[in-house]
Motif scaffolding. Structure first.
Motif, mmCIF file in Angstrom:
data_model
loop_
_atom_site.group_PDB
_atom_site.id
_atom_site.type_symbol
_atom_site.label_atom_id
_atom_site.label_comp_id
_atom_site.label_asym_id
_atom_site.label_seq_id
_atom_site.Cartn_x
_atom_site.Cartn_y
_atom_site.Cartn_z
ATOM 1 N N ALA A 1 28.889 60.504 73.223
ATOM 2 C CA ALA A 1 28.530 61.330 72.173
ATOM 3 C C ALA A 1 29.321 62.627 71.742
ATOM 4 O O ALA A 1 29.441 63.138 70.740
ATOM 5 C CB ALA A 1 27.009 61.602 71.972
ATOM 6 N N ALA B 1 27.539 48.598 70.595
ATOM 7 C CA ALA B 1 26.514 49.500 71.006
ATOM 8 C C ALA B 1 26.834 50.802 69.859
ATOM 9 O O ALA B 1 26.101 51.388 68.963
ATOM 10 C CB ALA B 1 26.627 50.153 72.244
ATOM 11 N N VAL C 1 26.078 49.864 66.067
ATOM 12 C CA VAL C 1 24.683 49.682 65.831
ATOM 13 C C VAL C 1 24.212 50.950 65.646
ATOM 14 O O VAL C 1 23.225 51.139 64.769
ATOM 15 C CB VAL C 1 24.270 49.050 66.927
ATOM 16 C CG1 VAL C 1 22.520 49.091 67.006
ATOM 17 C CG2 VAL C 1 24.450 47.384 66.879
ATOM 18 N N ARG C 2 24.809 51.844 66.594
ATOM 19 C CA ARG C 2 24.186 53.324 66.649
ATOM 20 C C ARG C 2 24.586 53.981 64.998
ATOM 21 O O ARG C 2 23.788 54.524 64.491
ATOM 22 C CB ARG C 2 24.831 54.149 67.756
ATOM 23 C CG ARG C 2 24.661 55.509 67.556
ATOM 24 C CD ARG C 2 23.675 56.004 68.605
ATOM 25 N NE ARG C 2 23.316 57.307 68.927
ATOM 26 C CZ ARG C 2 22.266 57.964 68.984
ATOM 27 N NH1 ARG C 2 21.088 57.231 69.165
ATOM 28 N NH2 ARG C 2 22.093 59.316 69.099
ATOM 29 N N THR D 1 22.406 52.657 62.567
ATOM 30 C CA THR D 1 21.149 52.507 62.384
ATOM 31 C C THR D 1 20.615 54.138 62.441
ATOM 32 O O THR D 1 20.314 54.839 61.366
ATOM 33 C CB THR D 1 20.092 52.067 63.603
ATOM 34 O OG1 THR D 1 20.974 52.338 64.736
ATOM 35 C CG2 THR D 1 20.483 50.659 63.567
ATOM 36 N N VAL D 2 20.943 54.768 63.384
ATOM 37 C CA VAL D 2 20.359 56.294 63.525
ATOM 38 C C VAL D 2 21.192 57.192 62.750
ATOM 39 O O VAL D 2 20.847 57.971 61.963
ATOM 40 C CB VAL D 2 20.553 56.762 65.016
ATOM 41 C CG1 VAL D 2 20.180 58.316 65.343
ATOM 42 C CG2 VAL D 2 19.811 55.961 66.087
ATOM 43 N N PHE E 1 23.029 56.217 60.236
ATOM 44 C CA PHE E 1 22.579 55.838 58.658
ATOM 45 C C PHE E 1 21.401 56.677 58.240
ATOM 46 O O PHE E 1 21.479 57.154 57.168
ATOM 47 C CB PHE E 1 22.800 54.283 58.715
ATOM 48 C CG PHE E 1 22.237 53.725 57.303
ATOM 49 C CD1 PHE E 1 22.985 53.896 56.260
ATOM 50 C CD2 PHE E 1 20.889 53.264 56.938
ATOM 51 C CE1 PHE E 1 22.624 53.347 55.156
ATOM 52 C CE2 PHE E 1 20.562 52.856 55.879
ATOM 53 C CZ PHE E 1 21.494 52.921 54.895
ATOM 54 N N PHE E 2 20.302 56.617 58.953
ATOM 55 C CA PHE E 2 19.219 57.184 58.699
ATOM 56 C C PHE E 2 19.546 58.709 58.492
ATOM 57 O O PHE E 2 19.087 59.297 57.731
ATOM 58 C CB PHE E 2 18.170 56.943 60.033
ATOM 59 C CG PHE E 2 17.003 57.772 59.860
ATOM 60 C CD1 PHE E 2 16.044 57.685 58.926
ATOM 61 C CD2 PHE E 2 16.894 58.887 61.026
ATOM 62 C CE1 PHE E 2 14.806 58.582 59.042
ATOM 63 C CE2 PHE E 2 15.840 59.644 60.948
ATOM 64 C CZ PHE E 2 14.881 59.534 59.997
ATOM 65 N N VAL F 1 21.383 59.544 55.487
ATOM 66 C CA VAL F 1 20.898 59.569 54.261
ATOM 67 C C VAL F 1 19.668 60.800 54.071
ATOM 68 O O VAL F 1 19.533 61.145 53.101
ATOM 69 C CB VAL F 1 19.938 58.179 54.269
ATOM 70 C CG1 VAL F 1 18.965 58.121 53.088
ATOM 71 C CG2 VAL F 1 20.882 57.051 54.028
ATOM 72 N N VAL F 2 18.966 61.031 55.234
ATOM 73 C CA VAL F 2 17.986 61.966 55.168
ATOM 74 C C VAL F 2 18.704 63.365 55.049
ATOM 75 O O VAL F 2 18.320 64.199 54.156
ATOM 76 C CB VAL F 2 17.145 61.945 56.525
ATOM 77 C CG1 VAL F 2 16.231 63.212 56.588
ATOM 78 C CG2 VAL F 2 16.427 60.760 56.610
ATOM 79 N N TRP G 1 21.700 63.918 53.549
ATOM 80 C CA TRP G 1 22.053 64.004 52.069
ATOM 81 C C TRP G 1 20.999 64.295 51.219
ATOM 82 O O TRP G 1 20.996 65.232 50.282
ATOM 83 C CB TRP G 1 22.330 62.633 51.527
ATOM 84 C CG TRP G 1 22.892 62.478 50.262
ATOM 85 C CD1 TRP G 1 24.052 62.976 49.643
ATOM 86 C CD2 TRP G 1 22.011 61.995 49.056
ATOM 87 N NE1 TRP G 1 23.697 62.820 48.177
ATOM 88 C CE2 TRP G 1 22.647 62.468 47.759
ATOM 89 C CE3 TRP G 1 20.572 61.809 49.068
ATOM 90 C CZ2 TRP G 1 22.065 62.022 46.663
ATOM 91 C CZ3 TRP G 1 20.061 61.422 47.951
ATOM 92 C CH2 TRP G 1 20.741 61.326 46.714
ATOM 93 N N VAL H 1 15.830 56.792 49.560
ATOM 94 C CA VAL H 1 15.957 57.814 51.054
ATOM 95 C C VAL H 1 14.616 57.360 51.675
ATOM 96 O O VAL H 1 14.315 57.103 53.148
ATOM 97 C CB VAL H 1 16.137 59.172 50.812
ATOM 98 C CG1 VAL H 1 15.834 60.216 51.626
ATOM 99 C CG2 VAL H 1 17.583 59.336 50.080
ATOM 100 N N SER I 1 13.180 52.789 59.170
ATOM 101 C CA SER I 1 13.825 53.226 60.391
ATOM 102 C C SER I 1 12.944 53.737 61.264
ATOM 103 O O SER I 1 12.943 53.593 62.419
ATOM 104 C CB SER I 1 15.073 54.505 59.992
ATOM 105 O OG SER I 1 15.807 54.115 59.108
ATOM 106 N N SER J 1 18.762 53.399 71.086
ATOM 107 C CA SER J 1 19.433 52.152 71.323
ATOM 108 C C SER J 1 20.652 52.491 71.850
ATOM 109 O O SER J 1 21.548 51.518 72.801
ATOM 110 C CB SER J 1 19.910 51.397 69.959
ATOM 111 O OG SER J 1 20.538 52.245 69.114
ATOM 112 N N LYS K 1 21.824 50.403 75.379
ATOM 113 C CA LYS K 1 23.042 49.587 75.277
ATOM 114 C C LYS K 1 24.032 50.268 76.679
ATOM 115 O O LYS K 1 24.464 49.436 77.278
ATOM 116 C CB LYS K 1 23.957 49.788 74.306
ATOM 117 C CG LYS K 1 23.219 49.077 73.081
ATOM 118 C CD LYS K 1 23.791 47.795 72.942
ATOM 119 C CE LYS K 1 22.811 46.824 71.949
ATOM 120 N NZ LYS K 1 23.193 45.598 71.866
#
Lengths: 744, 54
Positions: free
Chosen positions: A461, A546, A549-550, A553-554, A556-557, A560-561, A563, B14, B21, B37, B41
């Motif tokens: 990361a 992996a 997917v990250r 999901t995370v 992307f979330f 958006v938040v 933004w 949003v 989520s 995740s 993984k």
């Protein structure tokens, strides 16, 4: 090598209705877990043993109509427990774990290429009086090394079933005969327990009876009656887990009673030495005439020849630095074309969104939120894959084990051992599995010191953060005829900074609150092997999945938040003022190009003003004074704060905040350019070299990972250590960034 | 579509994304996963854990 017929050796006489339990035991590096995976498929669950942080893997094996429960025990060289992992293994075998029943049978996985050492634990398990099936694994490798084993004779001499197997990710053989043998073994009447050291067994049984009587005499009677085998282990393994537990229950007086018995049972050597000598003599007798090992094994001698160079204290260490430097050079040199491709694709998608949708919140959400946020993280996929391709190849070839061996000396300097190197190495991918991997470290103080040091290692990361800042602020200068580039050197320096931070932390802890003697380290160096391309690719695809997917999901979330926080609330007053000024420009400026340029400037000013009064802007400005000494603007402060749960989030937040408030022109070159051009209201650049370096140092030292904090809590059973780690690392990161900002 | 309508739609999207989520994360926590995740993984990835030695 042909399998013996299990049915010839084992009679079936137990009821077949209950779900039988089979424990899987074996040395490390025997392919035990691979065999477990092949037998159980995906029908597995992972939990901790009650009261301890030792991982319990249980799988289901189906043979015909019957279902069996398989328990994969931690790899161990003997039943002498010196770590929580090994203690859990014995507790399972003795049926002393909560409501878990004792196993009906044990599958012992034995490495055919190293049968003598592997039979040590196998003979110990055979003594327990539980039906045993031995999987003689890696017979293909043994054959390639011209090692011949008479399996039928081995089974007869051990008085148990022996099935030769091949259990590898790419090839497996004889699993069906093994399953049949297990199905038969669980129905077998348990054989009578026996002991190689019969006098020790009898003395242990007598002491266990005395202790049981003492338990019964207590008011109320103590439920913790010791098993005779546990007392036997306490006698043999002085200072081991069995003795520790019995002393916990019966008090320190028991140590004296154990020592009195030891003195009676031995002369000139310890009980552990006597056990090892007699057991190896017994194994030698069993193997006599049925195992032929060629005198000069070609592969081993090749391995030894390579090791003379690779494991050499000076040449090996230089080679290690050279290998790591090459890896980091490649991360930057090879990834650029692919990164440019992803960057170009993200830019094209943004253009398409703005061209297709009307100007407004929806277009901004898609382009500045989703594409800018997720895209800014996905762009680092090529670099991550190149790094992991190297790590996987180095591991599969056997080189990493040598690196652990070399590192043992350095680890010893800071009071740790090579035991700690494997978790440290794991934390270059992620600190969470690394911290879980410290369970193999026998000493609690060493384990905690390793847990505190592991989060300093550069995890996957951190890599995107470094990559972004290096690409933006470190020039692409090449030295030594283009072989060495400055960006790769800086990345190597940041990795080294993490290593130094971790090692110094362990050093300080081991000399203060975790003071203790340096532990011993024993490790098996596997022979060098050519990595299997398919296996490397499968693991790389896993890693890519992996990561994606990250991002999907995370990230992307978060994108958006963030933004929405950067976009809302919208100021009507600012919008009206912009419209008024725009009309004035349209009326006053006659030349079209100049008019468009003036309107673009107005649009940028509006975007920046709207963002400043947004929720994120207000939050960033509130927190900004804390980071002001580091030279950070409110956008960077907000991004850093947002990335405390997961550090790579900073990229997405910077991607979104700098996109929302930035130029909306088609010549934009992505986040790197935006960060490079970020300016204070007076036009001064936000990122000077000192501040950029300070930010990198901050990310190298700071603990910005909620999952790591939680896992430290889980592994230490206390909030004290995660709180200490967080405060210590964050403080160190802040001071590091402050020093860079002031000096730069 | 007016700019205000667009803002309402974007805000609803949003909230929906955030809600889904958080719900999925909470469900996984309930199942006993770490809720991360990335870490899971990494744990199952053979190159990153000491379990590979078994």
């Amino acid at each position: 090598m042909t399998p013996t017929k299990p049915s010839d050796l084992i009679a079936s006489d137990k009821n077949q209705n209950k779900q039988a339990v089979i424990a899987v035991v074996g040395n490390p590096n025997t392919g035990k877990s691979t065999l477990f995976n092949l037998l159980t498929g995906m029908r597995q669950k992972v939990a901790n043993y009650p009261g301890v942080t030792v991982e319990k893997r249980i799988g289901e094996l189906t043979i015909g109509e019957r279902r069996f429960q398989l328990i994969d025990l931690p790899g161990t060289y003997s039943l002498a427990a010196h770590s929580p992992d090994e203690r859990a293994a014995i507790d399972v075998l003795l049926g002393r774990i909560g409501d878990m029943p004792a196993p009906d049978a044990v599958l012992v996985v034995v490495d055919a290429t190293n049968i003598k050492r592997n039979l040590f634990v196998a003979t110990e398990v055979l003594e327990l009086g539980i039906p045993v099936v031995i999987a003689l694994n890696m017979v293909d490798i043994a054959e390639s090394q011209h090692i011949s084993i008479d399996v039928a004779a081995l089974a007869t001499r051990l008085n148990t079933v022996v099935i030769p197997t091949i259990a590898a990710a790419t090839r497996h053989e004889n699993l069906e005969p093994l399953k049949a043998a297990l199905a038969t073994a669980v129905d077998k009447t348990s054989p009578k327990p026996w002991a190689l050291l019969e006098d020790v067994k009898q003395a242990a049984a007598a002491l266990a009876t005395e202790l049981a009587t003492e338990c019964a005499a207590q008011t109320p009677p103590s439920p913790q009656q010791p098993a005779a085998y546990e007392v036997q282990r306490a006698l043999i393994d002085k200072g081991g887990e069995a003795e520790k537990r019995l002393v916990d229950i019966f008090g320190s007086n028991l140590s004296r009673r154990l020592q009195l018995l030891r003195d009676k049972l031995t002369s000139g050597q310890t009980l552990a030495e006597r056990d090892a000598n007699e057991r190896y003599a017994y194994i030698a007798k069993i193997l006599d005439g049925i195992v032929q090992v060629p005198a000069g094994n070609q592969q081993r001698s090749l391995t030894e020849r390579i090791d003379q160079i690779v494991s050499h204290p000076i040449i090996g260490s230089l080679l290690f630095v050279l290998v790591m430097a090459t890896v980091f050079q490649a991360v930057f040199s090879w990834a650029t074309p692919l990164m440019d491709l992803i960057d170009g694709t993200a830019g094209w998608v943004t253009d398409q969104v703005y061209a297709t949708l009307p100007e407004g919140a929806i277009a901004s959400l898609l382009a500045d939120g989703v594409v800018a946020g997720v895209g800014s993280v996905v762009i680092f996929l090529p670099q991550i894959l190149i790094l992991f391709a190297f790590i996987i190849v180095l591991e599969d070839s056997g080189y990493m084990a040598r690196a652990a061996f070399l590192m043992d000396r350095s680890m010893r300097w800071c009071g740790l051992s090579g035991h700690s190197f494997v978790p440290m190495l794991s934390s270059f991918a992620c600190a969470v599995p690394a911290i879980m991997g410290t369970r193999v470290i026998p000493d609690t103080r060493d384990r905690i010191a390793t847990i505190m040091a592991a989060p300093f290692m550069t995890c996957s990361a951190r890599l995107p953060v470094y990559a972004l800042l290096i690409a933006a602020f470190i020039p692409r200068q090449h030295y030594f005829y283009g072989l060495v580039n400055l960006q790769g050197l800086v990345l190597l320096g940041l990795y080294l900074l993490g290593i130094v931070g971790g090692v110094l932390t362990a050093f300080l802890l081991k000399r203060t609150i975790l003071r203790g003697s340096a532990p011993t380290f024993l490790m098996e160096l596997p022979p060098y092997r050519t990595p299997n391309i398919k296996s490397v690719l499968v693991r790389l695809i896993e890693r890519a999945k992996a990561f994606l997917v990250r991002a999907g999901t995370v990230i992307f979330f978060v994108s958006v938040v963030v933004w929405s926080l950067a976009y809302f609330p919208r100021s009507e007053i600012l919008a009206a003022e912009f419209e008024r000024q725009k009309l004035a420009v349209e009326a006053s400026v006659q030349i079209e190009a100049a008019r468009e340029q003036a309107i673009l400037v107005l649009e940028n000013e509006l975007a920046a003003a709207q963002m400043e009064q947004s929720l994120l802007g207000r939050m960033g400005k509130t927190i900004a004074p804390v980071f002001k000494p580091l030279g950070w603007d409110w956008k960077l402060s907000a991004a850093v704060i947002a990335s405390f749960p997961a550090r790579e989030v900073v990229i997405a937040v910077l991607g979104t905040t700098y996109a929302v408030g930035s130029d909306v022109d088609e010549e934009d070159e992505g986040l790197r350019e935006r960060v490079r051009n970020a300016a204070w209201p007076d036009g001064k650049k936000v990122f000077t070299p000192g501040i950029a370096l300070g930010l990198m140092v901050f990310y190298a030292l700071c603990l910005q990972c909620a999952a790591t904090v939680v896992i430290i809590y889980r592994e230490t059973n206390s909030w004290r250590w995660p709180a200490f780690a967080w405060v210590y690392m964050t403080g160190l990161g802040y001071l590091g960034a402050l020093a860079c900002a002031q000096l730069g | 579509m007016s700019s205000q309508q667009q803002e309402w739609i974007a805000l609803a999207a949003v909230i929906l994304i955030a809600g889904i989520s958080i719900f999925r994360w909470w469900q996984r926590r309930k199942r006993g996963d770490s809720g991360c995740s990335h870490c899971e993984k990494s744990c199952s990835s053979p190159e990153t854990t000491s379990r590979k030695l078994d």
